[in-house]
Design a protein around this motif. Structure first.
Motif, PDB file in Angstrom:
ATOM      1  N   LEU A  93      -9.985 -82.205  11.393  1.00  0.00           N
ATOM      2  CA  LEU A  93     -10.171 -80.806  11.008  1.00  0.00           C
ATOM      3  C   LEU A  93     -10.117 -80.634   9.497  1.00  0.00           C
ATOM      4  CD1 LEU A  93      -8.132 -78.927  13.771  1.00  0.00           C
ATOM      5  CD2 LEU A  93     -10.614 -79.129  13.543  1.00  0.00           C
ATOM      6  N   GLU A  94      -9.315 -81.445   8.834  1.00  0.00           N
ATOM      7  CA  GLU A  94      -9.288 -81.411   7.368  1.00  0.00           C
ATOM      8  C   GLU A  94     -10.621 -81.899   6.804  1.00  0.00           C
ATOM      9  OE1 GLU A  94      -5.073 -82.519   5.661  1.00  0.00           O
ATOM     10  OE2 GLU A  94      -5.499 -83.835   7.368  1.00  0.00           O
ATOM     11  N   ARG A  95     -11.146 -82.963   7.371  1.00  0.00           N
ATOM     12  CA  ARG A  95     -12.431 -83.493   6.895  1.00  0.00           C
ATOM     13  C   ARG A  95     -13.548 -82.483   7.111  1.00  0.00           C
ATOM     14  NH1 ARG A  95     -10.554 -88.205   9.606  1.00  0.00           N
ATOM     15  NH2 ARG A  95     -12.269 -88.288  11.102  1.00  0.00           N
ATOM     16  N   LEU A  96     -13.503 -81.795   8.252  1.00  0.00           N
ATOM     17  CA  LEU A  96     -14.519 -80.787   8.532  1.00  0.00           C
ATOM     18  C   LEU A  96     -14.451 -79.666   7.499  1.00  0.00           C
ATOM     19  CD1 LEU A  96     -16.746 -79.718  10.412  1.00  0.00           C
ATOM     20  CD2 LEU A  96     -14.953 -78.565  11.721  1.00  0.00           C
ATOM     21  N   ALA A  97     -13.243 -79.218   7.181  1.00  0.00           N
ATOM     22  CA  ALA A  97     -13.082 -78.151   6.188  1.00  0.00           C
ATOM     23  C   ALA A  97     -13.596 -78.602   4.822  1.00  0.00           C
ATOM     24  CB  ALA A  97     -11.611 -77.740   6.101  1.00  0.00           C
ATOM     25  N   GLN A  98     -13.317 -79.841   4.456  1.00  0.00           N
ATOM     26  CA  GLN A  98     -13.804 -80.369   3.177  1.00  0.00           C
ATOM     27  C   GLN A  98     -15.328 -80.429   3.147  1.00  0.00           C
ATOM     28  OE1 GLN A  98     -11.818 -84.161   2.937  1.00  0.00           O
ATOM     29  NE2 GLN A  98      -9.840 -83.282   2.381  1.00  0.00           N
ATOM     30  N   MET A  99     -15.931 -80.860   4.243  1.00  0.00           N
ATOM     31  CA  MET A  99     -17.395 -80.951   4.315  1.00  0.00           C
ATOM     32  C   MET A  99     -18.034 -79.568   4.255  1.00  0.00           C
ATOM     33  SD  MET A  99     -17.747 -83.964   7.192  1.00  0.00           S
ATOM     34  CE  MET A  99     -19.539 -84.102   7.099  1.00  0.00           C
ATOM     35  N   LYS A 100     -17.403 -78.590   4.912  1.00  0.00           N
ATOM     36  CA  LYS A 100     -17.931 -77.224   4.853  1.00  0.00           C
ATOM     37  C   LYS A 100     -17.858 -76.684   3.435  1.00  0.00           C
ATOM     38  CE  LYS A 100     -17.328 -75.540   9.574  1.00  0.00           C
ATOM     39  NZ  LYS A 100     -16.711 -74.503  10.424  1.00  0.00           N
ATOM     40  N   ALA A 101     -16.718 -76.924   2.777  1.00  0.00           N
ATOM     41  CA  ALA A 101     -16.546 -76.445   1.402  1.00  0.00           C
ATOM     42  C   ALA A 101     -17.577 -77.064   0.467  1.00  0.00           C
ATOM     43  CB  ALA A 101     -15.129 -76.751   0.919  1.00  0.00           C
ATOM     44  N   ALA A 102     -17.999 -78.289   0.763  1.00  0.00           N
ATOM     45  CA  ALA A 102     -18.985 -78.984  -0.066  1.00  0.00           C
ATOM     46  C   ALA A 102     -20.424 -78.658   0.346  1.00  0.00           C
ATOM     47  CB  ALA A 102     -18.757 -80.494   0.001  1.00  0.00           C
ATOM     48  N   GLY A 103     -20.586 -77.798   1.347  1.00  0.00           N
ATOM     49  CA  GLY A 103     -21.919 -77.419   1.793  1.00  0.00           C
ATOM     50  C   GLY A 103     -22.626 -78.497   2.587  1.00  0.00           C
TER      51      GLY A 103
END
Length: 340
Positions: free
Chosen positions: A227-237
């Motif tokens: 879930l942390e990785r998903l949030a990071q990927m979303k933040a990076a577009g």
């Protein structure tokens, strides 16, 4: 269990495997023999009539039942997957030595041997996959609504996984650390594992030279959880929005701005400045006509030029001030100018 996570995706919580051996791919010995006495059950001191079997013998009887020694010692290379081959055959020589020691520990401490089978099953699956093929599922899987699917352990299993990965034992137990990092990350396993994490924690600690007490490793580095990785990927577009995923599934093209490109916009350059005179309703009408004509006749066909002529005529009509309601005129125009 499925829930919507704080990151906006679908969060699938994985159930904990039971001790009934979730590793159904492992073959079983059909019946107990004298060589399998006292493999499971409560720990006890061997009596005069009890045969204490070595861990290697237990491994052979449970993972390679009925196979000769030559076949049982053969190690299959990663990436191969011949029919009828036990997944245990992908275990390396050092893996088999490690699993043998786990069977001995299980025998002496009342752990069901089926739980060690499950660890062997997951380790064999890890070895079977060719190097470089193991991939993170985070950001790669989406449901029918375009929401990213992210796997996560139950609260108990997640806490156990973090305890193991952060321990000194994770670096020098009988099991390879790379395997532990893979197994204990639901994003890497894609939600598939047979191992009972409580049993895993026991054997990892028990077979460690430096962390048998479960002590923490102050230098341990634990990768961000799914879930942390998903949030990071979303933040990076890096994660498409649900709207973009639905548009892609419907065959739409995604433009440089990350937004779906309508069917008409994919062909608008054919009309030059004339496209600006068309109404949204005109574009909704012409887009599918362009797409269908290009699919059937090709983008350079005479029929596509006929659609261009139709579109320019309609643009001229709009430029002359006709409103949205063209009524019979538009119907007749489409009938006369439609590609044949």
């Amino acid at each position: 269990m499925t829930s919507i996570s704080a990151t906006g995706g679908v969060h699938k919580t994985l159930p904990q495997p039971t001790a009934t051996n979730a590793a159904k791919g492992l073959q079983r010995a059909e019946s107990a023999t004298a060589s399998t006495v006292a493999l499971t059950g409560a720990a006890s001191s061997p009596g005069p009539d009890t045969v204490e079997v070595s861990g290697h013998s237990i491994l052979l009887s449970r993972l390679f039942p009925g196979q000769d020694a030559a076949t049982a010692t053969q190690v299959r290379p990663p990436g191969s997957n011949p029919d009828g081959v036990s997944i245990a055959s992908f275990l390396t020589t050092s893996d088999r030595s490690a699993i043998s020691s786990l069977y001995e520990y299980a025998r002496d401490h009342g752990i069901d041997a089926a739980d060690i089978d499950n660890i062997a099953f997951d380790l064999g699956g890890y070895r079977r996959t060719a190097p470089g093929v193991l991939q993170d599922t985070v950001g790669q899987m989406f449901d029918e609504d375009g929401e990213p699917i992210t796997y996560a352990f139950s609260q108990h299993d997640e806490a156990t996984a973090i305890d193991i990965l952060g321990s000194r034992a994770a670096s020098d137990s009988a099991l390879p650390r790379g395997f532990l990092e893979h197994l204990l990350d639901p994003g890497l396993t894609g939600g598939n594992h047979a191992t009972n994490f409580d049993v895993l924690q026991r054997v990892v600690y028990a077979t460690s030279a430096s962390g048998a007490d479960g002590s923490r490793d102050p230098h341990a580095t634990i990768a961000p959880r799914p879930l942390e990785r998903l949030a990071q990927m979303k933040a990076a577009g890096l994660i498409p929005t649900p709207a973009q995923m639905r548009a892609t599934a419907a065959g739409a093209v995604i433009g440089p701005n990350g937004q779906p490109v309508s069917l008409f916009e994919q062909y608008a350059s054919r009309l030059g400045t004339a496209a600006a005179a068309l109404s949204d309703a005109d574009k909704d009408l012409l887009g599918p006509l362009y797409a269908a004509t290009a699919s059937q006749y090709g983008p350079l066909s005479t029929q596509m030029k006929q659609v261009d002529e139709l579109a320019r005529t309609l643009a001229t009509v709009r430029a002359l001030g006709h409103g949205d309601d063209l009524g019979d005129f538009l119907k007749q125009l489409l009938q006369d100018r439609a590609p044949k």
